[in-house]
Design an enzyme around this catalytic site. Sequence first.
Site, PDB file in Angstrom:
ATOM      1  N   ARG A 146       0.826  -1.208   0.000  1.00 35.72           N
ATOM      2  CA  ARG A 146       0.000   0.000   0.000  1.00 35.72           C
ATOM      3  C   ARG A 146       0.863   1.262   0.000  1.00 35.72           C
ATOM      4  O   ARG A 146       0.378   2.341  -0.291  1.00 35.72           O
ATOM      5  CB  ARG A 146      -0.934  -0.006   1.207  1.00 35.72           C
ATOM      6  N   TYR A 189      -2.352  -2.448  -4.708  1.00 33.96           N
ATOM      7  CA  TYR A 189      -2.658  -3.804  -5.138  1.00 33.96           C
ATOM      8  C   TYR A 189      -3.329  -3.808  -6.518  1.00 33.96           C
ATOM      9  O   TYR A 189      -3.174  -4.757  -7.294  1.00 33.96           O
ATOM     10  CB  TYR A 189      -3.555  -4.488  -4.115  1.00 33.96           C
ATOM     11  N   LYS A 244      -1.890 -19.497   4.194  1.00 34.46           N
ATOM     12  CA  LYS A 244      -2.824 -19.982   5.194  1.00 34.46           C
ATOM     13  C   LYS A 244      -3.008 -18.907   6.272  1.00 34.46           C
ATOM     14  O   LYS A 244      -2.157 -18.004   6.402  1.00 34.46           O
ATOM     15  CB  LYS A 244      -2.336 -21.318   5.792  1.00 34.46           C
ATOM     16  N   HIS A 303      -7.836 -12.129   2.651  1.00 34.11           N
ATOM     17  CA  HIS A 303      -7.513 -13.113   1.616  1.00 34.11           C
ATOM     18  C   HIS A 303      -8.622 -13.291   0.584  1.00 34.11           C
ATOM     19  O   HIS A 303      -8.354 -13.359  -0.625  1.00 34.11           O
ATOM     20  CB  HIS A 303      -7.192 -14.474   2.252  1.00 34.11           C
ATOM     21  N   ASP A 342      -3.578 -18.934  12.609  1.00 31.12           N
ATOM     22  CA  ASP A 342      -2.173 -18.699  12.299  1.00 31.12           C
ATOM     23  C   ASP A 342      -1.272 -19.834  12.738  1.00 31.12           C
ATOM     24  O   ASP A 342      -0.320 -20.197  12.049  1.00 31.12           O
ATOM     25  CB  ASP A 342      -1.715 -17.398  12.969  1.00 31.12           C
TER      26      ASP A 342
END
Length: 350
Positions: free
Chosen positions: A57, A78, A117, A99, A196
């Site tokens: 960003r 992005y 993930k 995501h 996580d």
Amino acid sequence: MSRLNGNRAKAEREGLKVNVAILGAGRIAHSMAKTLLAMSNDDRYKNLIAPYAVAARDGQRAAEFAKQYGFPVSYGSYDELMNDPNVDLVYIATPHSLHAEQGIGCLKAGKNVLVEKSFTANTAQAEDLLRVANETGLTCTEAIWPRYMPSRKLIDDVIASGQIGEVKAASANLGYAVIGKPRMLDPNLAGGALLDVGVYPLNFLDMALTDTSDRTIDRIETSMLPYETGVDAQSSTTMFYDDGVMAMASSSMLATSDRTGVVWGTEGYLMCQNVNNPESLDIYDTEHQLKGRIDIPAQLTGYEYEVASAANAVLDGRIECPEMPHADTLKIMRLMDRLRAAWGLKYPFE
């Protein structure tokens, strides 16, 4: 459509490689950049992929990242990445809560995606993302690295060989003291240990106990200790399968665990050192005597296997990778949703 999707013959004929771009410039993005750089200098992968670009960003941050690793292109947004026709595969390295939106944006822009993930924050998001993958016919796969590693087959082979007898139970744990990372504490970013850290023990158990059988989970007993922000700090889960097999998973973001995964059989047990990135496999008999040790093949960083699988899927025009098909991603997402429901844990955006 990606310039190379399903065009392996064209790639080989014209000497083209799968251009990989990284969306995000945080810690895990640096790990992937090191991987791509190592792959580009390795005879096994140098004709398959090329480190191409990074997007953040902040344009200056992206430019500094690109300079550090020798990427030829950087973007300060992005959208710029998604609009670049030379990008073939995007590694999404942002927080879990982003995501789905970013993956869908990439797919609709004709970019294949390798999504770090946890694949998404919940099952509904995962289903939305995979629906777009099916609609576009582009590769979309979850970057859960132990699924792609050679150690996975080595574990399967030991179990299938009967060396530990009939499998009756398994356990896996993973814990890191990571509460110093603001992302981990923020419920708006789907923080907490489960997505996580806890995702690794769950994947280890799923691979060890269900890859070669039709057993399914019959009942779950689980409990969680919340952090003061409301996210899960550590948890313990026991899963009972329909054939009597039992599996135990635990995770923590408060403390460092031993990271072991163990498959228990009637004739001994298999111990995996580090379920996050297996280092060795030890086989013990019923007297706890070491019967054998299996060394894990040397690797660049461990991430190369998922990148290579995704790149090959792009060239072959496949929407998923065999190591982590969409059905398995959804199975793990549904399991984590089930655990959070039992804990009474919802993210603010749900």
